[in-house]
Write an enzyme that holds these catalytic residues in place. Structure first.
Site, PDB file in Angstrom:
ATOM      1  N   CYS A 178       0.512  -0.957  -0.589  1.00 12.28           N
ATOM      2  CA  CYS A 178      -0.001   0.232  -0.221  1.00 12.28           C
ATOM      3  C   CYS A 178       0.820   1.123  -0.076  1.00 12.28           C
ATOM      4  CB  CYS A 178      -0.950   0.270   1.359  1.00 12.28           C
ATOM      5  SG  CYS A 178      -1.663   1.346   1.101  1.00 12.28           S
ATOM      6  N   HIS A 226       1.158  -3.098   6.408  1.00 17.51           N
ATOM      7  CA  HIS A 226      -0.265  -3.448   6.899  1.00 17.51           C
ATOM      8  C   HIS A 226      -0.995  -3.715   6.364  1.00 17.51           C
ATOM      9  CE1 HIS A 226      -0.715   0.453   4.674  1.00 17.51           C
ATOM     10  NE2 HIS A 226      -1.842   0.451   4.431  1.00 17.51           N
ATOM     11  N   CYS A 240      -6.663  -3.584   3.673  1.00 14.43           N
ATOM     12  CA  CYS A 240      -6.469  -2.254   4.087  1.00 14.43           C
ATOM     13  C   CYS A 240      -7.200  -1.612   2.611  1.00 14.43           C
ATOM     14  CB  CYS A 240      -5.498  -1.579   3.595  1.00 14.43           C
ATOM     15  SG  CYS A 240      -4.884   0.171   3.394  1.00 14.43           S
TER      16      CYS A 240
HETATM   17  N1  NAD Z   1      -7.414   7.095   4.194  1.00 14.04           N
HETATM   18  C1  NAD Z   1      -7.217   5.888   4.752  1.00 14.04           C
HETATM   19  O1  NAD Z   1      -7.530   5.048   5.896  1.00 14.04           O
HETATM   20  C2  NAD Z   1      -5.933   4.849   3.843  1.00 14.04           C
HETATM   21  C3  NAD Z   1      -6.317   3.795   3.829  1.00 14.04           C
HETATM   22  C4  NAD Z   1      -4.595   3.462   3.108  1.00 14.04           C
HETATM   23  C5  NAD Z   1      -4.028   4.358   1.937  1.00 14.04           C
HETATM   24  N2  NAD Z   1      -4.585   5.486   2.334  1.00 14.04           N
HETATM   25  C6  NAD Z   1      -4.156   6.585   1.359  1.00 14.04           C
HETATM   26  O2  NAD Z   1      -4.461   6.982  -0.125  1.00 14.04           O
HETATM   27  C7  NAD Z   1      -3.559   7.180  -1.074  1.00 14.04           C
HETATM   28  C8  NAD Z   1      -3.991   6.319  -2.125  1.00 14.04           C
HETATM   29  O3  NAD Z   1      -3.278   4.867  -1.625  1.00 14.04           O
HETATM   30  P1  NAD Z   1      -3.193   3.808  -2.765  1.00 14.04           P
HETATM   31  O4  NAD Z   1      -2.024   2.267  -1.931  1.00 14.04           O
HETATM   32  O5  NAD Z   1      -3.868   3.464  -3.856  1.00 14.04           O
HETATM   33  O6  NAD Z   1      -1.762   4.448  -4.028  1.00 14.04           O
HETATM   34  P2  NAD Z   1      -0.686   3.835  -5.379  1.00 14.04           P
HETATM   35  O7  NAD Z   1       0.035   5.287  -5.309  1.00 14.04           O
HETATM   36  O8  NAD Z   1      -1.591   2.988  -5.677  1.00 14.04           O
HETATM   37  O9  NAD Z   1      -2.417   4.982  -6.157  1.00 14.04           O
HETATM   38  C9  NAD Z   1      -2.471   6.532  -6.258  1.00 14.04           C
HETATM   39  C10 NAD Z   1      -3.174   6.339  -8.049  1.00 14.04           C
HETATM   40  O10 NAD Z   1      -3.343   7.974  -7.768  1.00 14.04           O
HETATM   41  C11 NAD Z   1      -3.226   8.164  -8.969  1.00 14.04           C
HETATM   42  N3  NAD Z   1      -3.042   9.854  -9.127  1.00 14.04           N
HETATM   43  C12 NAD Z   1      -1.710  10.620  -8.430  1.00 14.04           C
HETATM   44  N4  NAD Z   1      -2.268  11.459  -8.857  1.00 14.04           N
HETATM   45  C13 NAD Z   1      -2.579  12.355  -9.521  1.00 14.04           C
HETATM   46  C14 NAD Z   1      -4.122  13.415  -9.368  1.00 14.04           C
HETATM   47  N5  NAD Z   1      -3.674  14.703  -9.247  1.00 14.04           N
HETATM   48  N6  NAD Z   1      -5.142  13.680 -10.544  1.00 14.04           N
HETATM   49  C15 NAD Z   1      -5.662  12.223 -10.651  1.00 14.04           C
HETATM   50  N7  NAD Z   1      -4.526  11.270  -9.824  1.00 14.04           N
HETATM   51  C16 NAD Z   1      -3.812  11.188  -9.451  1.00 14.04           C
HETATM   52  C17 NAD Z   1      -2.065   7.686  -9.608  1.00 14.04           C
HETATM   53  O11 NAD Z   1      -1.480   7.577 -10.767  1.00 14.04           O
HETATM   54  C18 NAD Z   1      -2.292   6.178  -8.616  1.00 14.04           C
HETATM   55  O12 NAD Z   1      -2.759   5.600  -9.778  1.00 14.04           O
HETATM   56  C19 NAD Z   1      -1.847   7.591  -0.326  1.00 14.04           C
HETATM   57  O13 NAD Z   1      -2.184   8.344   0.295  1.00 14.04           O
HETATM   58  C20 NAD Z   1      -2.264   5.814   1.240  1.00 14.04           C
HETATM   59  O14 NAD Z   1      -1.440   6.729   1.647  1.00 14.04           O
HETATM   60  C21 NAD Z   1      -5.147   6.089   2.987  1.00 14.04           C
HETATM   61 ZN    ZN Z   2      -3.246   0.758   3.596  1.00 11.92          ZN
END
Ligand code: NAD
Ligand code: ZN
Ligand code: ZN
Length: 370
Positions: free
Chosen positions: A40, A61, A167
């Site tokens: 993640c 995690h 997650c």
């Molecule tokens: N709130 C929560 O409970 C929680 C839980 C897990 C992860 N997260 C967070 O969620 C986010 C996403 O995690 P992930 O594992 O899916 O990440 P990831 O890197 O796999 O995916 C992110 C995606 O966003 C795209 N992207 C980047 N900038 C962009 C923009 N301006 N417009 C549109 N798309 C854009 C990327 O191309 C990528 O496909 C991270 O910041 C992570 O820390 C939050």
């Molecule tokens: Zn996560």
């Protein structure tokens, strides 16, 4: 016992593989043999110093595995059980758990310190006490974790797929279903199609959204979104904005779910402009804690009765929502197999994160060897 694990010692440095010492389970704790772990983006936030964690920390995690041994007083699981981990524990009795809000359980206070209640650090090594990301540290062959962090799952569920429900799946799915409260006929925009965003797409579609608009600069992400429930996909927020105005006859979207890897004020503003009266912006993606990622007109918020909400673990209750979501998978209503782009060994963890940051993966999964 000994366990091999992926550790961050210093912000900005590569993740290191180390052999560490693991204490046995004490009161309320279990020894888990991790079989699979999802890669993640949140673990990168630790390595990059966006989320300030106590170091050294064993990363990981999103995890699944088998309970090997239980400590005194453990009632939730027994040796031999297959479990999925929850990145926020749930004590069941704090004010938040008792009112159906397990994702903000008081026990989650040390997820970035990485210690169990005590404070206790079951993992030790050359650098002293090692914390475990979200009190789990799933990038380790074995872990000693609290029973409140695991949920027993059916024996016949493939853990290599169920691991995603630790997650990415509940976080994304719940961001749509719970936090945005998507209703049949809604128009929903999802910004960022990674392991989280793809499940916001699936959740929005399952909740009955008429239009699910996925926005990601990468073509492979947009393709996967269209395969798993999006009705439209765009490379930029500007293109999406025009299309949303047209498809809603000027009313705007009902919700915008922000699941980009690194949240910024630009994407928050894009989501805020895409929603119409009564609409909701959901912030799920993260960035540096101190960074003001929300810069919006409060007057527009008021006059259009818009809402901006944070979502943690998709506002899911792990004890009930992990089995529920896995039930949807078993029924064919939620896809997991299609989310896994590649698998990695523990030693390949840095390569896995290079791939994540290069946008190659929907989700990468680590396969543990013992
Ligand atoms: N709130 C929560 O409970 C929680 C839980 C897990 C992860 N997260 C967070 O969620 C986010 C996403 O995690 P992930 O594992 O899916 O990440 P990831 O890197 O796999 O995916 C992110 C995606 O966003 C795209 N992207 C980047 N900038 C962009 C923009 N301006 N417009 C549109 N798309 C854009 C990327 O191309 C990528 O496909 C991270 O910041 C992570 O820390 C939050
Ligand atoms: Zn996560
Ligand atoms: Zn609680």
């Amino acid at each position: 016992m000994k366990t091999k694990a992926a550790v961050v010692h210093e912000v900005g440095k590569p993740i290191e593989i180390e052999e560490l010492d693991l204490d046995g389970p004490r009161d309320g704790e279990v020894l888990i043999r991790y079989t699979f772990a999802g890669l993640c983006h949140s673990d990168v936030h630790i390595q990059h110093g966006d989320l300030l964690a106590r170091l050294p920390m064993v990363l990981g995690h999103e995890g699944a595995g088998v309970i090997e041994e239980v400590g005194p007083g453990v009632t939730r699981v027994a040796a031999g059980d297959n479990v999925v981990c929850s990145f926020i524990p749930n004590c069941g009795i704090c004010r938040y758990c008792a009112t159906g809000r397990q994702s903000i359980c008081d026990m989650g206070a040390t997820i970035l310190e990485g210690n169990l209640p005590g404070p206790r650090f079951p993992i030790t090594g050359p650098s002293g006490d090692y914390g475990a990301m979200c009190m789990l540290g799933t990038f380790s062959q074995y872990g000693v974790i609290h029973q409140n962090s695991v949920v027993k799952v059916d024996d016949d569920l493939p853990l290599d797929k169920a691991v995603l429900v630790g997650c990415g799946v509940p976080t994304g799915w719940g961001s749509a279903v719970n936090t945005a409260n998507v209703q049949p006929g809604d128009t929903v925009a999802v910004y960022g199609v990674g392991g989280i965003g793809i499940n916001a797409v699936q959740g929005a579609r399952y909740a009955g959204a008429k239009n699910v608009v996925a926005i990601d600069p990468l073509e492979n992400k947009r393709e996967k979104a269209m395969e798993l429930g999006a009705t439209h996909a765009f490379a930029t927020a500007e293109e999406a904005q025009d299309a949303i105005v047209n498809m809603t006859r000027g009313q705007g979207a009902d919700s915008a779910i922000l699941t980009v890897g690194l949240m910024d004020s630009e994407v928050v503003s894009a989501g805020f402009n895409a929603i119409g009266k009564g609409g909701t912006v959901v912030l799920t993606g993260l960035n540096k804690i101190e960074l003001p990622t929300i810069q919006l007109s409060g007057s527009i918020l008021t006059l259009f009765r818009k809402s901006v909400k944070g979502s943690l673990f998709g506002d899911c209750n792990p004890t009930t929502d992990i089995p529920k979501i896995l039930g949807l998978y078993q029924a064919g209503d939620l896809k997991l197999d299609e989310l896994i782009t590649r698998t990695y060994t523990l030693e390949q963890v840095n390569e896995g994160y290079d791939d994540l940051l290069a946008g190659k993966n929907i989700r990468g999964v680590m396969v543990h060897e013992h």
